[in-house]
Design a protein around this motif. Structure first.
Motif, mmCIF file in Angstrom:
data_model
loop_
_atom_site.group_PDB
_atom_site.id
_atom_site.type_symbol
_atom_site.label_atom_id
_atom_site.label_comp_id
_atom_site.label_asym_id
_atom_site.label_seq_id
_atom_site.Cartn_x
_atom_site.Cartn_y
_atom_site.Cartn_z
ATOM 1 N N VAL A 180 6.003 -19.305 5.401
ATOM 2 C CA VAL A 180 7.398 -19.400 5.862
ATOM 3 C C VAL A 180 8.153 -20.383 4.982
ATOM 4 C CG1 VAL A 180 6.858 -18.832 8.275
ATOM 5 C CG2 VAL A 180 7.004 -21.239 7.571
ATOM 6 N N THR A 181 9.488 -20.212 4.992
ATOM 7 C CA THR A 181 10.303 -21.075 4.134
ATOM 8 C C THR A 181 11.009 -22.168 4.931
ATOM 9 O OG1 THR A 181 12.308 -19.741 4.303
ATOM 10 C CG2 THR A 181 10.724 -19.113 2.584
ATOM 11 N N SER A 182 10.821 -22.218 6.242
ATOM 12 C CA SER A 182 11.402 -23.252 7.116
ATOM 13 C C SER A 182 12.933 -23.231 7.085
ATOM 14 C CB SER A 182 10.920 -24.661 6.740
ATOM 15 O OG SER A 182 9.523 -24.703 6.770
ATOM 16 N N LYS A 218 19.009 -20.357 1.662
ATOM 17 C CA LYS A 218 17.903 -19.411 1.789
ATOM 18 C C LYS A 218 17.439 -18.858 0.444
ATOM 19 C CE LYS A 218 17.957 -15.393 4.395
ATOM 20 N NZ LYS A 218 17.963 -14.800 5.736
ATOM 21 N N ARG A 254 15.237 -21.254 -1.216
ATOM 22 C CA ARG A 254 13.952 -21.396 -0.504
ATOM 23 C C ARG A 254 13.020 -20.238 -0.863
ATOM 24 N NH1 ARG A 254 16.852 -21.738 4.306
ATOM 25 N NH2 ARG A 254 15.586 -20.063 5.176
ATOM 26 N N ASN A 293 0.274 -17.882 7.094
ATOM 27 C CA ASN A 293 1.589 -17.302 7.344
ATOM 28 C C ASN A 293 2.611 -18.090 6.529
ATOM 29 O OD1 ASN A 293 3.733 -15.831 8.532
ATOM 30 N ND2 ASN A 293 4.004 -17.413 10.091
ATOM 31 N N HIS A 315 20.107 -15.756 9.821
ATOM 32 C CA HIS A 315 18.745 -15.483 10.256
ATOM 33 C C HIS A 315 18.725 -14.080 10.838
ATOM 34 C CE1 HIS A 315 14.938 -15.760 12.288
ATOM 35 N NE2 HIS A 315 14.727 -16.994 11.862
ATOM 36 N N SER A 316 17.722 -13.293 10.432
ATOM 37 C CA SER A 316 17.686 -11.893 10.846
ATOM 38 C C SER A 316 17.640 -11.729 12.367
ATOM 39 C CB SER A 316 16.487 -11.207 10.193
ATOM 40 O OG SER A 316 15.347 -12.030 10.278
ATOM 41 N N ARG A 317 17.099 -12.733 13.086
ATOM 42 C CA ARG A 317 16.958 -12.586 14.542
ATOM 43 C C ARG A 317 18.317 -12.544 15.249
ATOM 44 N NH1 ARG A 317 12.156 -13.765 17.047
ATOM 45 N NH2 ARG A 317 11.445 -13.560 14.936
ATOM 46 N N ASP A 370 4.639 -21.921 13.602
ATOM 47 C CA ASP A 370 4.775 -23.372 13.518
ATOM 48 C C ASP A 370 6.054 -23.774 12.803
ATOM 49 O OD1 ASP A 370 3.570 -25.975 13.990
ATOM 50 O OD2 ASP A 370 3.459 -26.150 11.812
ATOM 51 N N ARG A 417 12.058 -27.172 16.247
ATOM 52 C CA ARG A 417 12.981 -26.285 15.542
ATOM 53 C C ARG A 417 14.204 -25.911 16.373
ATOM 54 N NH1 ARG A 417 9.836 -21.318 13.588
ATOM 55 N NH2 ARG A 417 8.261 -21.852 15.122
ATOM 56 N N GLY A 433 12.930 -11.764 1.927
ATOM 57 C CA GLY A 433 11.701 -11.841 2.712
ATOM 58 C C GLY A 433 10.860 -10.590 2.499
ATOM 59 N N ALA A 448 6.579 -13.345 7.255
ATOM 60 C CA ALA A 448 7.363 -12.960 8.436
ATOM 61 C C ALA A 448 8.869 -12.905 8.205
ATOM 62 C CB ALA A 448 7.069 -13.908 9.592
ATOM 63 N N GLY A 449 9.331 -13.086 7.008
ATOM 64 C CA GLY A 449 10.785 -13.007 6.776
ATOM 65 C C GLY A 449 11.257 -11.562 6.781
ATOM 66 N N ALA A 450 12.471 -11.337 7.245
ATOM 67 C CA ALA A 450 12.943 -9.969 7.395
ATOM 68 C C ALA A 450 14.112 -9.622 6.473
ATOM 69 C CB ALA A 450 13.351 -9.743 8.838
ATOM 70 N N SER A 451 14.691 -10.614 5.814
ATOM 71 C CA SER A 451 15.833 -10.359 4.931
ATOM 72 C C SER A 451 15.350 -9.664 3.663
ATOM 73 C CB SER A 451 16.482 -11.687 4.554
ATOM 74 O OG SER A 451 15.551 -12.465 3.835
HETATM 75 C C1 LIG Z 1 8.442 -12.320 13.318
HETATM 76 C C2 LIG Z 1 8.834 -13.605 12.658
HETATM 77 C C3 LIG Z 1 8.064 -14.767 12.854
HETATM 78 C C4 LIG Z 1 8.400 -15.987 12.244
HETATM 79 N N1 LIG Z 1 7.633 -17.109 12.441
HETATM 80 C C5 LIG Z 1 8.022 -18.289 11.865
HETATM 81 C C6 LIG Z 1 7.290 -19.493 12.065
HETATM 82 O O1 LIG Z 1 6.284 -19.537 12.750
HETATM 83 N N2 LIG Z 1 7.745 -20.634 11.483
HETATM 84 C C7 LIG Z 1 8.863 -20.660 10.694
HETATM 85 O O2 LIG Z 1 9.211 -21.713 10.177
HETATM 86 N N3 LIG Z 1 9.564 -19.524 10.480
HETATM 87 C C8 LIG Z 1 9.179 -18.363 11.049
HETATM 88 N N4 LIG Z 1 9.905 -17.230 10.818
HETATM 89 C C9 LIG Z 1 11.101 -17.366 9.978
HETATM 90 C C10 LIG Z 1 10.976 -16.770 8.595
HETATM 91 O O3 LIG Z 1 9.933 -17.294 7.853
HETATM 92 C C11 LIG Z 1 12.292 -16.944 7.849
HETATM 93 O O4 LIG Z 1 12.527 -18.291 7.514
HETATM 94 C C12 LIG Z 1 13.426 -16.517 8.722
HETATM 95 O O5 LIG Z 1 13.083 -15.306 9.354
HETATM 96 C C13 LIG Z 1 14.714 -16.353 7.921
HETATM 97 O O6 LIG Z 1 14.508 -15.457 6.878
HETATM 98 P P1 LIG Z 1 14.757 -13.898 7.016
HETATM 99 O O7 LIG Z 1 16.224 -13.734 7.168
HETATM 100 O O8 LIG Z 1 14.175 -13.396 5.717
HETATM 101 O O9 LIG Z 1 14.020 -13.373 8.197
HETATM 102 C C14 LIG Z 1 9.549 -16.029 11.422
HETATM 103 C C15 LIG Z 1 10.311 -14.862 11.211
HETATM 104 C C16 LIG Z 1 9.969 -13.660 11.800
HETATM 105 C C17 LIG Z 1 10.825 -12.439 11.523
#
Ligand SMILES: Cc1cc2nc3c(=O)[nH]c(=O)nc-3n(C[C@H](O)[C@H](O)[C@H](O)COP(=O)(O)O)c2cc1C
Length: 457
Positions: free
Chosen positions: A133-135, A152, A155, A131, A334-336, A58, A63, A230, A224-227
């Motif tokens: 998340v930090t948005s 970040k 957050r 779940n 963002h890790s993605r 969510d 987003r 996170g 779900a954060g990957a950094s």
């Molecule tokens: C598998 C996965 C699912 C995620 N789902 C959501 C989500 O539903 N809503 C949201 O706001 N962020 C979601 N995120 C984002 C993370 O909460 C975080 O804000 C974002 O990945 C950036 O931080 P990071 O670099 O630590 O991953 C998701 C991230 C990952 C890796």
């Protein structure tokens, strides 16, 4: 004898499915994802498949930017139910499947989150999960009086304190605080309610929570954060991590890293279940599976594909679609985005090939084949030290999930990798997580054993 280690499964039930073109699948309901009966069908399919949990990603706002122009109006990533409200309804039409909702630590107060999830845990008989998340997007920030998302690091700093406060509020009442003794007139034992009196950098919260301790002790925490930050937050507080990885090596490195960080928080590695996303597309033959996937791939319009890349790599619409993926000029932190770039470099992909590669799984792993192929792929990661389970990302809903339930679950069971009935009634029990002892009870027990220890000396 210890119970055999089994694969855990969740399902992402966002929208009309995970594939970019899911909503255009010939089987998808024309009514879209805001029909309650759609969500009911998905949740009930998850329960038929004995899944641990249904998971609702969510955001507090749309987003995705409309980049390139027209991208947003050609996707279904726009409207959706508020997750806690939806899961409360789904709690009434399911009995065992866990119900996990995303809630932001940046645009909520801990008291709100603690109260709502504790309520869902009671309503569902112990099946709630949060779940955390930090948005990350500016679009969400703009719904809360800000111009852009806070940095970040800030957050995550707020998130770490936020989760601690929420957990503290969930321990406001000891399990047996409410005596409800009609004869004496005593409703609860005042010794068994605890004020939090939290004062930190971000929050001042007195407590107690006005919801009693929940059937699971506290709702399950998903992260779900990957950094780096996170991962640290996950190691410190999460019961489940929802991860994204493409290769066994990357998934294993992530798994080892996150589990390796747990000891300093006094936690056992098996008390955190790492569940990478997987898009499983089954068919009775490999060709049938490929054909089923191709139906969706053929429905991806370039503007939509470019829009999916633009979220993480910036607008690439000025480049030749069949040329190489350029080094992005405006990449988001963002890790993605890194996963996308790695895919492009590894496969030497053009822009079009990259967006078609991520159209299904958005950077998550995709396995297309027979049920045996899919279970082989799961088993490789499960036994290869890369996963405790998987978060299924159905191509389209409900059909993509129903096919997995009908074809893949029996194969998992045949190989004794998966349950044949739910082990317990709560999400925590089904995931094999310990019941969290109330902190005051734990402190009393520790004090008693210290006393007995010194008496024995
Ligand atoms: C598998 C996965 C699912 C995620 N789902 C959501 C989500 O539903 N809503 C949201 O706001 N962020 C979601 N995120 C984002 C993370 O909460 C975080 O804000 C974002 O990945 C950036 O931080 P990071 O670099 O630590 O991953 C998701 C991230 C990952 C890796």
């Amino acid at each position: 004898m210890a119970a055999p280690r089994r694969i855990r499964l969740g399902v992402s039930m966002i929208g009309m499915g995970y594939h970019l073109a899911a909503w255009r699948h010939p089987g998808a309901s024309a009514g879209g994802n805001m029909e309650l009966k759609h969500a009911v069908r998905v949740a009930q399919a998850a329960e038929r498949g004995l899944l641990d949990m249904a998971f609702l990603a969510d955001g507090v706002g749309i987003r995705f930017n409309d980049v390139p122009k027209g991208a947003l109006s050609h996707t279904c990533k726009n409207v959706q139910f508020e997750p806690l409200t939806l899961l409360s309804a789904l709690a009434m039409v399911t009995e065992r499947v866990g119900l996990v909702a995303t809630a932001s630590t940046t645009y909520n107060e801990p008291y709100h989150v603690a109260r709502k999830f504790a309520s869902l845990d009671h309503i569902s008989g112990g099946r709630a999960g949060w779940n955390v998340v930090t948005s990350a997007t500016d679009m969400e920030a703009q719904n809360f009086g800000l111009v852009g998302a806070p940095p970040k690091a800030g957050r995550y700093d707020r998130a770490a304190e936020f989760v601690e406060v929420v957990k503290g509020l969930w321990d406001s009442w000891e399990d047996d605080a409410f005596v409800r003794d009609q004869a004496s007139g005593l409703n609860y034992d005042p010794e068994k309610v605890h004020l939090l009196n939290h004062e930190g950098a971000h929050f001042r919260v007195a407590g107690p929570l006005n919801v009693q301790r929940t059937p699971q002790g506290r709702p399950v925490i998903v992260q779900a954060g990957a950094s780096d930050q996170g991962r640290e937050l996950a190691a410190a507080t999460a019961d489940v991590v929802y991860a994204a990885a493409q290769t066994l090596a990357d998934a294993r490195a992530y798994y080892d890293d996150v589990k390796g960080r747990m000891a300093k928080y006094g936690r056992e590695p098996d008390q955190l279940k790492i569940m990478p996303g997987i898009m499983a597309v089954p068919g009775r033959t490999r060709q049938e599976a490929q054909d089923a996937y191709q139906v969706l791939q053929d429905l991806v319009q370039p503007v939509v594909g470019l829009g999916a890349l633009a979220n993480y790599l910036g607008d690439l619409s000025g480049h030749d679609l069949d040329g190489p993926v350029p080094e992005p000029s405006s990449r988001r932190d963002h890790s993605r985005g890194q996963i996308f770039l790695d895919m492009a470099r590894r496969g030497n992909l053009s822009i079009r090939q990259l967006y078609l590669s991520i159209a299904g799984g958005n950077g998550h792993r995709i396995v297309i084949g027979t049920p045996a192929d899919i279970v082989d792929a799961m088993e490789e990661w499960f036994h290869g030290g890369a996963a405790d389970g998987f978060n299924l990302l159905p191509t389209w809903l409900p059909g993509g999930l129903e096919e997995v339930v009908e074809m893949v679950i029996p194969e998992l069971q045949r190989r004794s990798l998966y349950r044949t009935s739910y082990e317990g009634t709560t999400l925590r029990e089904n995931l094999g997580l310990d019941y969290p002892e109330h902190r005051a009870v734990a402190a009393r027990r520790a004090a008693l054993s210290r006393m007995l220890g010194s008496a024995a000396q």
